[in-house]
Structures are given as C-alpha cells and as structure tokens.
Scaffold this active site. Structure first.
Site, PDB file in Angstrom:
ATOM      1  N   MET A  15       1.004  36.669 -34.446  1.00  0.00           N
ATOM      2  CA  MET A  15       1.807  36.455 -35.649  1.00  0.00           C
ATOM      3  C   MET A  15       2.912  37.497 -35.785  1.00  0.00           C
ATOM      4  SD  MET A  15       0.751  33.764 -37.192  1.00  0.00           S
ATOM      5  CE  MET A  15      -0.675  32.700 -37.500  1.00  0.00           C
ATOM      6  N   TYR A  69       4.265  43.379 -17.044  1.00  0.00           N
ATOM      7  CA  TYR A  69       4.599  44.771 -17.335  1.00  0.00           C
ATOM      8  C   TYR A  69       5.678  45.351 -16.428  1.00  0.00           C
ATOM      9  CZ  TYR A  69       0.943  45.389 -20.834  1.00  0.00           C
ATOM     10  OH  TYR A  69       0.187  45.319 -21.976  1.00  0.00           O
ATOM     11  N   ILE A 124       3.659  48.811 -33.727  1.00  0.00           N
ATOM     12  CA  ILE A 124       3.457  48.071 -34.975  1.00  0.00           C
ATOM     13  C   ILE A 124       1.968  47.957 -35.287  1.00  0.00           C
ATOM     14  CG2 ILE A 124       3.802  45.877 -36.175  1.00  0.00           C
ATOM     15  CD1 ILE A 124       6.210  45.338 -34.499  1.00  0.00           C
ATOM     16  N   HIS A 181       0.592  55.653 -42.869  1.00  0.00           N
ATOM     17  CA  HIS A 181       0.791  54.237 -43.182  1.00  0.00           C
ATOM     18  C   HIS A 181      -0.587  53.707 -43.561  1.00  0.00           C
ATOM     19  CE1 HIS A 181       2.086  50.150 -43.234  1.00  0.00           C
ATOM     20  NE2 HIS A 181       1.342  49.799 -42.192  1.00  0.00           N
TER      21      HIS A 181
END
Length: 316
Positions: A15, A69, A124, A181
């Site tokens: 997602m 990669y 992320i 975070h």
C-alpha cells in the site's frame, strides 16, 4: 558506477510503496523509477498501471519498470517501504513491529550494500527510527545518506490542524514536531507561528481557542483514526517521502524534520530521531540546532531515552 541522478528505486510494492510510486510521479522531478518486490506480479501490475499516466500532458515521461537489487548500483535514491505495517485492529504502537522489520531491514540492507553505499536511502517502514539507526549503524552506511521520513508527516498534521482552525493556508504555519516518530514525539511550541505571530498570540489575532494539549492529542491520534476508518495509512507518508525526494533531486536545501543519526548535535549519539535538517542533493547537509526551551529539551531527552531503549531490544 556513477550515480544516475533522478533514478529512484522503491523497495516494497504494498500500500505504501505503490502510493509512493504515484506520489513521486506527481512531483515530476525524476526520470526513472524502479519497483522491487518479492511478489513480482504485484510489482509488475503496479508498474503497468502507473506507466499509463505518463501519456497525459501533465505527466513527465518517466521510465517506470520492475527490477531486482542490481538496479541499486547507480540509484540516486532508494526508498525502503518493505515489511509488515500496522493494520486495522492493532494499536498505533509501532514498536510492536520491531524485530519483524529489523529482519526485513537486514535483508534489504544486505542486498543494497552489495551494489552501493552511494545512494540516499529513505526509510518509510516502522518502527522508523529504529530501522534508520540499525541501517546506518549495522552497515556503516554514510550517516548523511540514511534518512527516515520521521516527523515530517506529524509536522504536516500539526500545521494543518492549526491552519484550519485559524483559517489560513497550513503552509503559512511554521513550527516542528521532533523526536520519535511515535509516542514520545513533541512539538516545539516556542517556535510555532503564523507569519511571525507566535503561538501565544494566535487566539487573539485569529479569534480562535487553540489549546496546546488538544492540538497535540489530535495530531497524535489522527493516524489511528485513519487506520480505523480505511484499514491502513499510506497517502500522507508517501507524500512526505515524495517531498524529501523532490528536495534532494532539486538540491533545494530545505529544512525538514526528518530522522537521522546525529553526530553530536544536541549532544546526541547512537540514536536516530527527527531533528530539523538541511536537505540537498547529497542528503542531509546539516542538522540545525534550533533553540529549545527547558521543557522542550526535557522532551527531547525523554524521546532519546525511549528510542535507545527500543534499540537495545533489537535482536542481533
């Protein structure tokens, strides 16, 4: 091999990874995007879907394709979005993903470093700060090239809440969310302002009823609200990642609150957390040491202690 400027490799076609692909395309600043995922069919489907948008007049003609990669060997920027995420029904405690995603990070970094230590890596996946620290520390990756989206999204949420309440464009709201975070993130209220008007004067100037605790709680809880409503979060963090990529590719030297391992700034070592960073074509050029009040300094110390404790739980 020389870096191909404007080449972005995204690892993970879930997602967040697929949304990041779309967000980066919208910025129209890169010339090649490679999507890597263990599920090659899913990656190919995302690439085909996204590639058709380049035919529209408003879209740049980016070369979008899948790969492995080895594509990292000349990449300018690599985005790490692989690994499980918090899903609907879970708490927002990102640390619950710690050792699952450390194992993923280990595999990803092992494969990346076979080909390069020159690319700028943007993390992320969560728990974000622990992954940034592990990636930099365990693989001796250049400090200024290992970045996490960090509290950039938290800061955007803070500014949106304040701007909406005051009836101004949130881009004219200034101030930062720093630290982890996660649960111990904190707001630098001492520098929050709109057009130079300090936070303490906003209620009088804009005839509002801003309350620090209420703003902070809303900023903290809105991610959980999104998670419960749609089942996952992906749009905001992907936009944050795309913002960092644009800043790097255009060498903007913008100041962004992003995660990095400091080298003595604020007296900090051996931890990754979000601080105001000048970002340009080489990654983080400098961590700015902005003035903090005694209370804000205490918040920074608490966040640091929490993150170091989390790092100590990483299974080697």
């Amino acid at each position: 091999m020389a870096i191909q400027e404007g080449k972005v490799v995204i690892i993970g076609a879930g997602m967040v990874g697929s949304q990041t692909l779309s967000a980066v395309l919208r910025e129209a600043v890169v010339n090649e995007i490679v999507l890597i995922d263990m599920n090659k069919e899913k990656a190919q489907g995302e690439v085909l879907d996204a590639s058709h948008t380049t035919a529209f007049a408003y879209s740049s003609n980016v070369n979008i394709h899948t790969g492995d990669y080895s594509e990292c060997k000349d990449a300018h920027i690599i985005v790490m979005s692989a690994g499980p995420s918090i899903t609907k029904g879970n708490t927002m405690d990102r640390s619950l993903l710690l050792n699952k995603n450390i194992a993923v990070m280990h595999d990803v970094m092992t494969n990346i470093t076979k080909y390069t230590k020159e690319a700028i890596i943007i993390v992320i996946s969560n728990p974000l700060d622990a992954l940034v620290y592990y990636g930099q520390h365990a693989f001796d990756y250049p400090r200024h090239k290992m970045i996490g989206t960090g509290t950039l999204l938290d800061t955007a949420r803070l500014r949106k809440i304040i701007g909406e309440t005051c009836g101004v464009d949130s881009k004219n709201v200034h101030g930062y969310v720093l630290g982890e975070h996660g649960e111990s993130a904190f707001v630098t209220w001492s520098d929050v302002n709109i057009a130079g008007i300090p936070f303490e004067d906003l209620n009088t100037t804009f005839q509002t009823k801003l309350v620090k605790e209420e703003i902070y709680n809303e900023m903290r809880s809105v991610g959980f609200d999104i998670l419960q409503l749609k089942g996952y979060t992906n749009v905001g963090v992907s936009a944050a990642c795309a913002r960092i990529i644009k800043c790097i590719v255009l060498n903007e030297k913008s100041v962004l609150p992003i995660s990095n391992v400091p080298d003595g700034e604020y007296g900090l070592h051996d931890v990754a957390l979000s601080l105001p960073c000048i970002v340009g074509s080489q990654g983080i050029e400098r961590i700015l040491e902005i003035p903090l009040t005694i209370a804000e300094r205490a918040c920074l110390e608490r966040s640091t202690a929490k993150l170091k404790e989390e790092n100590s739980k990483i299974e080697a």
